[in-house]
Write a protein that holds these residues in place. Structure first.
Motif, PDB file in Angstrom:
ATOM      1  N   ASP A 172     -10.313   8.990   0.754  1.00  0.00           N
ATOM      2  CA  ASP A 172     -11.388   9.776   0.134  1.00  0.00           C
ATOM      3  C   ASP A 172     -11.897  10.853   1.083  1.00  0.00           C
ATOM      4  OD1 ASP A 172     -11.305   8.204  -2.112  1.00  0.00           O
ATOM      5  OD2 ASP A 172     -12.833   6.812  -1.369  1.00  0.00           O
ATOM      6  N   ASN A 201     -13.513   5.671   2.010  1.00  0.00           N
ATOM      7  CA  ASN A 201     -12.375   5.281   2.818  1.00  0.00           C
ATOM      8  C   ASN A 201     -11.647   6.514   3.358  1.00  0.00           C
ATOM      9  OD1 ASN A 201     -10.453   6.231   0.971  1.00  0.00           O
ATOM     10  ND2 ASN A 201     -10.242   4.235  -0.019  1.00  0.00           N
ATOM     11  N   GLU A 202     -10.610   6.217   4.141  1.00  0.00           N
ATOM     12  CA  GLU A 202      -9.887   7.283   4.833  1.00  0.00           C
ATOM     13  C   GLU A 202      -9.309   8.311   3.852  1.00  0.00           C
ATOM     14  OE1 GLU A 202      -6.652   5.632   7.013  1.00  0.00           O
ATOM     15  OE2 GLU A 202      -6.090   7.539   7.935  1.00  0.00           O
ATOM     16  N   GLN A 247       0.833  -1.199   0.000  1.00  0.00           N
ATOM     17  CA  GLN A 247       0.000   0.000   0.000  1.00  0.00           C
ATOM     18  C   GLN A 247       0.870   1.252   0.000  1.00  0.00           C
ATOM     19  OE1 GLN A 247      -3.591   0.075   2.319  1.00  0.00           O
ATOM     20  NE2 GLN A 247      -3.346   2.236   2.819  1.00  0.00           N
ATOM     21  N   ASP A 279      -6.805   0.475   6.015  1.00  0.00           N
ATOM     22  CA  ASP A 279      -7.557   1.718   5.845  1.00  0.00           C
ATOM     23  C   ASP A 279      -8.451   1.891   7.070  1.00  0.00           C
ATOM     24  OD1 ASP A 279      -9.354   3.697   5.240  1.00  0.00           O
ATOM     25  OD2 ASP A 279     -10.301   2.610   3.595  1.00  0.00           O
ATOM     26  N   HIS A 280      -8.302   3.010   7.768  1.00  0.00           N
ATOM     27  CA  HIS A 280      -9.020   3.200   9.035  1.00  0.00           C
ATOM     28  C   HIS A 280     -10.529   3.203   8.883  1.00  0.00           C
ATOM     29  CE1 HIS A 280      -5.553   3.918  11.525  1.00  0.00           C
ATOM     30  NE2 HIS A 280      -5.059   4.722  10.619  1.00  0.00           N
ATOM     31  N   PHE A 281     -11.040   3.564   7.702  1.00  0.00           N
ATOM     32  CA  PHE A 281     -12.488   3.620   7.543  1.00  0.00           C
ATOM     33  C   PHE A 281     -13.020   2.540   6.616  1.00  0.00           C
ATOM     34  CE2 PHE A 281     -11.566   7.848   9.129  1.00  0.00           C
ATOM     35  CZ  PHE A 281     -12.530   7.941  10.122  1.00  0.00           C
ATOM     36  N   ALA A 282     -12.181   1.542   6.312  1.00  0.00           N
ATOM     37  CA  ALA A 282     -12.632   0.483   5.404  1.00  0.00           C
ATOM     38  C   ALA A 282     -13.713  -0.356   6.091  1.00  0.00           C
ATOM     39  CB  ALA A 282     -11.470  -0.384   4.983  1.00  0.00           C
TER      40      ALA A 282
END
Lengths: 318, 318
Positions: free
Chosen positions: B5, B2-3, A215, A315-318
Motif C-alpha cells: 500500500d 502495509n508495504e 504470496q 510484509d516489511h511493514f506488517a
C-alpha cells in the motif's frame, strides 16, 4: 584509509570493454540496440535483514544474489551492478571478505560492479545494490502474463532458507545438524540466471520467490487476473525438511521466503522444452500446479482435497 | 498500511510509454540505439547526511537532485530513477512531503521513478537513489578529458551551501537572515541538467562540485594528468557571502561541498558558444581558470599572486 583508498582497494576491478567503471560521476554500460534496460534495487539493513555478526562473505554474496534473482525473474541478461555501502567503521577483514564474495558472484554472473557510494553510518551497516540487465524489447517475463491452463513451475527446492532462519533465530528448537545442512540455501542462494535467460518464448509469467510461494504466486494471479491450484505432493520440498513435523514443513514450503528461485508459468505444450532446458543448465524444474480462470489460490493434497492455508508470507511493514 | 500500500500510495506514478514501472521484479527502461547507459547511486543516512528533523520535502528533492547532478556531469540525458527507502516507522505526512518533492523534480527533469525497495529500519532513515541516463557512445564528459590551455568553467555560484551548513550546525556564529538566504542552495539544489546535455562536443572534462571546488577540480587534474591555475577574483562567489570575513568566504568557496553545479573544461575557441548556451538555458557560466601542463593546482589573486590553500574538501572516512 580514506574513502577513495577504500573504493580502490576493495571495490575497483577491471570492467569489460565498452564499460566505464568507478571513478567518474557516472558509470557507463552498453545496452545492445533493440534491448531494454532491466533494473532492480534492494536495501539491506543491519538489525533488519541481517545480524551484526553476520558472515561478511555470505552478506556480500547474498546482497548481489537477490538482485540477480530479480533479473532472472524477468528473463534478463545481467549487465552490471552498483553498490552503496554505509559502514560504522572501516574493518579491513570484513571488507575483504564481503568484497571477495561479491566480486566472485559478479564475475560468475557477468554482472561486474561498475560503481557505487561508500559512506560512514552512525548505526549499523547498510547495503544497497542495484543491478542492470538487458532483454529484447517486449520479451520480459511479466507477472501479468499468466494464462489459464498454464502449468506452474518452480526451480530448485523449497523450504530450506526458512528452516535455516527459524533455527538461527531460535524460533524452532535447535537442530545443529539440520541447520548446517540448510544454511547455505539461506546464506548463499544461487538464482538460476542462465536458465532464466532462455525462458522468454517458452514461459509466460515469472517472478522470484522472495516472500514465500503463496504470496509470490498470489502476485502473479492478481496481476494476471487468474486463479490457481497447487499440488502439494508435487512441491520440491528440500530434503533437509524430511525429519520435521508436517506443520513446520508446510509453513516452510508454502510461506517461507528468501528462496530466490523462480516460479513461472508456461503453456503445457512447452513441457518437454522446459525440461530439456533445465537439464542443459543443471537446474531442477518442477511442475507444481495449474493456472485457472478465477481468482482463487488453492492447495490440493495427493487425493485432490484442499489443504487449509493461512499464512501469506512476509510484509516489511506488517 | 502495509508495504505494498505504501508503495502504491506514495511512490507509484504513471511511467512514460516504453517503460515498465514498479510492480514487477525489475523496472524496464528504453535506451536508444547507439546510446550508452549512464548510472550513478547515492546513499543518504540519517545522522550522517541529514538530521532527524530534516524537512522531508527538502530531503526528497535533494536525494534525487544530487544524482541528477551526476548525470549532468557526464552530459547525459535523464531516463529514470530507483528509490530505496528504509524507515523506522510509517509517518504519512513525512512520506507525502518527501514523495511529492521527489516526484516534482523527477517530472521536471524527465527522470521518472520506475521502482525501488521499501523496508523498515531499526534506527534512522536511509535513502538510496540510483539514476539512469543515456548518452551517445563516446560522448560522455569524462574527468580524464581536460587538456592544457582549456578554460575552466563553473556554473551557478559558489559557497552558499557550505555557509548554510555552517550556520545550521552552529559552527559559524548565528546569522538568521543570511541563513534564510543561503538555505535553498543547500536544501534545494538545482543542477543544470538541460544545459549539461548540450555540452558534449563543446566541453572536454566535467564533474559536479559535491566535495568542494579544489578537491573536485583536483580529481579532473589527476585523471587528466594536468595542472591548473584558478583566478580567485573571477570565482562566482554567492552574494550571500558578501558580509563575511574573507577567510570564511575562501573556505566556503574553495572547499565548501554540496554545490551540485558543474565544473568543466573547454577549449578557448568554444567560449562564445558556451556563453550562448548558458544564456539559452538561463544558466550562469563563469570562466575561473586555465588548465596547464604539470600537476599543480594554484589559486591566484587579482594581481597574479598565489593564495595559500590548505583544506581539500570532504572525505567520508577521514
Amino acid at each position: 584509509m580514506n574513502e577513495f583508498d577504500l573504493i580502490r582497494r576493495y571495490f575497483t576491478r577491471p570492467v569489460p570493454p565498452g564499460y566505464l567503471g568507478a571513478g567518474d560521476d557516472c558509470a557507463l554500460l552498453p545496452v545492445a540496440p533493440g534491448k531494454q534496460l532491466a533494473t532492480s534495487t534492494d536495501l539491506l539493513i543491519e538489525g533488519r535483514h541481517f545480524l551484526p555478526d553476520a558472515d561478511p562473505a555470505s552478506l556480500g554474496h547474498k546482497a548481489l544474489a537477490v538482485n540477480i534473482s530479480d533479473l532472472a525473474a524477468m528473463g534478463a541478461e545481467p549487465l552490471g551492478c552498483m553498490l552503496g555501502l554505509s559502514l560504522p567503521k572501516v574493518d579491513e577483514a570484513w571488507l575483504a571478505a564481503f568484497a571477495d564474495a561479491f566480486h566472485e558472484l559478479a564475475h560468475e554472473a557477468g554482472c561486474p560492479l561498475v560503481g557505487g557510494d561508500t559512506t560512514r553510518s552512525p548505526d549499523g551497516i547498510v547495503i544497497s545494490v542495484t543491478v542492470f540487465g538487458q532483454i529484447e524489447q517486449g520479451r520480459a517475463l511479466l507477472r501479468s502474463a499468466a494464462r489459464p491452463d498454464d502449468d506452474i513451475w518452480v526451480t530448485g527446492t523449497l523450504g530450506a532458507p526458512h528452516a535455516a532462519l527459524q533455527w538461527l533465530t531460535r524460533q524452532w528448537p535447535a537442530q545443529p545438524a539440520l541447520l548446517a545442512a540448510a544454511r547455505p540455501a539461506l546464506e548463499r542462494p544461487v538464482p538460476p540466471w542462465r536458465f532464466a535467460q532462455r525462458l522468454p518464448g517458452l514461459a509466460h509469467a515469472a517472478l522470484d520467490i522472495s516472500d514465500g510461494l503463496l504470496q509470490d504466486l498470489g502476485h502473479i494471479l492478481k496481476a494476471s487476473g487468474c486463479g490457481a491450484i497447487l499440488y502439494y505432493h508435487q512441491l520440491p520440498i528440500d530434503s533437509v525438511l524430511e525429519p520435521l513435523d508436517e506443520s513446520l514443513v508446510r509453513e516452510a514450503v508454502l510461506s517461507g521466503g528468501d528462496v530466490y528461485q523462480l516460479c513461472f508459468t508456461a503453456a503445457p505444450r512447452n513441457r518437454e522444452a522446459i525440461a530439456e532446458l533445465a537439464r542443459a543448465f543443471d537446474v531442477r524444474a518442477t511442475r507444481i500446479g495449474v493456472i485457472e480462470s478465477g481468482a482463487h489460490l488453492k492447495v490440493h493434497d495427493a487425493a485432490g482435497r484442499p489443504i487449509p492455508i493461512s499464512s501469506r508470507g512476509f510484509d516489511h511493514f506488517a
